[in-house]
Scaffold this motif. Sequence first.
Motif, PDB file in Angstrom:
ATOM      1  N   PHE A   1       8.641   3.360  -8.688  1.00 23.17           N
ATOM      2  CA  PHE A   1       8.932   3.434  -7.423  1.00 23.17           C
ATOM      3  C   PHE A   1       9.872   4.744  -7.177  1.00 23.17           C
ATOM      4  N   ALA A   2      11.120   4.052  -8.265  1.00 22.53           N
ATOM      5  CA  ALA A   2      12.282   5.395  -7.704  1.00 22.53           C
ATOM      6  C   ALA A   2      11.649   6.494  -8.601  1.00 22.53           C
TER       7      ALA A   2
ATOM      8  N   PHE B   1       0.917  -1.449  -0.053  1.00 23.22           N
ATOM      9  CA  PHE B   1       0.179   0.025   0.000  1.00 23.22           C
ATOM     10  C   PHE B   1       0.624   1.391   0.114  1.00 23.22           C
ATOM     11  N   LEU B   2       2.137   1.553  -0.951  1.00 25.20           N
ATOM     12  CA  LEU B   2       3.003   2.654  -1.131  1.00 25.20           C
ATOM     13  C   LEU B   2       1.920   3.545  -1.727  1.00 25.20           C
ATOM     14  N   VAL B   3       1.150   3.772  -1.875  1.00 22.90           N
ATOM     15  CA  VAL B   3       0.810   5.174  -2.769  1.00 22.90           C
ATOM     16  C   VAL B   3       1.469   6.412  -2.379  1.00 22.90           C
ATOM     17  N   SER B   4       0.563   7.197  -3.607  1.00 26.95           N
ATOM     18  CA  SER B   4       1.422   8.647  -3.386  1.00 26.95           C
ATOM     19  C   SER B   4       1.527   8.986  -2.480  1.00 26.95           C
ATOM     20  N   GLU B   5      -0.095   9.122  -1.621  1.00 26.81           N
ATOM     21  CA  GLU B   5       0.119  10.286  -0.451  1.00 26.81           C
ATOM     22  C   GLU B   5       1.237   9.390   0.558  1.00 26.81           C
ATOM     23  N   GLU B   6       1.565   8.070   0.801  1.00 28.59           N
ATOM     24  CA  GLU B   6       2.231   7.709   1.443  1.00 28.59           C
ATOM     25  C   GLU B   6       3.336   7.997   1.361  1.00 28.59           C
ATOM     26  N   LEU B   7       3.829   8.512  -0.122  1.00 28.48           N
ATOM     27  CA  LEU B   7       5.223   8.715  -0.144  1.00 28.48           C
ATOM     28  C   LEU B   7       5.652  10.045   0.170  1.00 28.48           C
ATOM     29  N   ASP B   8       4.227  10.508   0.173  1.00 28.22           N
ATOM     30  CA  ASP B   8       4.315  12.279   0.526  1.00 28.22           C
ATOM     31  C   ASP B   8       5.350  12.078   2.398  1.00 28.22           C
ATOM     32  N   LEU B   9       4.731  10.923   3.131  1.00 29.79           N
ATOM     33  CA  LEU B   9       5.414  10.911   4.302  1.00 29.79           C
ATOM     34  C   LEU B   9       6.592  10.746   3.909  1.00 29.79           C
TER      35      LEU B   9
ATOM     36  N   SER C   1       5.552  -6.900  -6.843  1.00 27.89           N
ATOM     37  CA  SER C   1       7.510  -6.553  -6.855  1.00 27.89           C
ATOM     38  C   SER C   1       7.134  -6.371  -5.142  1.00 27.89           C
ATOM     39  N   SER C   2       8.225  -6.741  -4.916  1.00 32.69           N
ATOM     40  CA  SER C   2       7.993  -6.616  -3.254  1.00 32.69           C
ATOM     41  C   SER C   2       8.752  -4.574  -3.094  1.00 32.69           C
ATOM     42  N   LEU C   3       9.096  -4.358  -3.920  1.00 30.30           N
ATOM     43  CA  LEU C   3       9.286  -2.680  -3.703  1.00 30.30           C
ATOM     44  C   LEU C   3       8.707  -1.955  -5.151  1.00 30.30           C
ATOM     45  N   ALA C   4       6.872  -1.472  -4.728  1.00 30.00           N
ATOM     46  CA  ALA C   4       6.338  -0.779  -5.908  1.00 30.00           C
ATOM     47  C   ALA C   4       5.538   0.602  -4.904  1.00 30.00           C
ATOM     48  N   ALA C   5       5.315   0.760  -6.604  1.00 32.14           N
ATOM     49  CA  ALA C   5       3.971   2.623  -5.488  1.00 32.14           C
ATOM     50  C   ALA C   5       2.799   2.189  -6.260  1.00 32.14           C
TER      51      ALA C   5
END
Length: 406
Positions: free
Chosen positions: A213-214, A102-110, A154-158
């Motif tokens: 993600f990167a 659940f690494l959504v865009s809003e989570e990336l802001d945090l 994938s184990s790292l995903a946006a």
Amino acid sequence: MLSLFSRLLLPFLLLLLCQPLQAAQKDPLVRLAAMPNASLLLEENGKTVASKLAGRQMIPASTLKLLTGLAALEHWGEEHRFETRFYLQDNILWVRGGGDPFLVSEELDLIVTALQEQGVHKLDGISTDATLFDSDLKIGGRSSSDNPYDAPISSLAANFNTVSYKKSANKIISAEPQTPMTALGKKIARRYAKKKSRGRVNLISEENGPRYFAELLAAKLRLAGVAVKNRLSAGQVPHGLKPIYTHKNSRTLSTVVAAMMEHSSNFIANSLFLLMAGDKGPLDMNKAQQRMQKWIRKRFKWKEFKVVEGAGLSRENHLSARQLLEVVKEFKPYRELLPNHKGKVLAKTGTLRGISCYAGFLKRDGSWQPFSLLINQPSDYYFRVRVAEALSTRHRLPTALCGKDC
């Protein structure tokens, strides 16, 4: 020869004779009883009140997510939060994926705010470590379509390894204000924008997930005033490096499971399925299957069943209505995580071509009762809902739906 009166009366007599038959054909429970490849089990206060072929092994489709959700909730607990770790070496930011679905865009802001608080103001590049999951996952039932429900894992995903786009003035831009369009996102979206000017598509392959993600993290950092050079790479975090920040998702597992149920997210389901296989990679579907089978045998003592992935995509998955009802009953403490239909049904649907399933809880006389419905033959999409509504409101059920268990 028939008299004139008889000839006039005959159509009305035929109409009267046909009305009961037509009514029976419209009755969803009567129709269900006549289906050769449909099974049902309904209990009321622990007593079976409707049963049809409840022991037959059937394809559960996405009702399998009830089993995956239950296993995850019992494995980690409702308050569990998935983690992603960040490291810094020679001004390169390393990101190790922990499988957080659940690494959504809003989570990336945090994440960006937290990294700035840790003193990250300028970067020479970003490197991703997505080695927790095998790089060549074979998931039964997953097709190569562009649809979000076929997104690679994938184990790292946006954003669930999907990109939302729209075409404006012949340019490809993001359809979400919270998500900047990236180079990879634009490249993938361009493939579909000729046919559809707006949509959400998946990232096609597992290796695209960490790259996207990167790119998205770099774009977010730049928007926040962090200078980031366009050097993106993938590999493994250097041995012995200590994290500068460990991000715990703002959403608990119960929220993640609720979203999985509401949107029938195959990405979330199979991410959880893989993560339950252990915390050391590379995790693959074989390891996940073995771990799930071991848990099932210990938890339910089943002998005959087949679970090859966690989302219900594969037609190789097999459960009986009786087994699925056992899962539903154990899911009782978490039933509010299930989609709510008109306050009458809390349940998960399951749909594949020629497959229509429904399982969860329906309200009878003011209390929630467990049911499972597995239809492995063509039926209209809302038929299962009409069956559930009829089971909820009618006290007298057709005798054909009362098998040996009743």
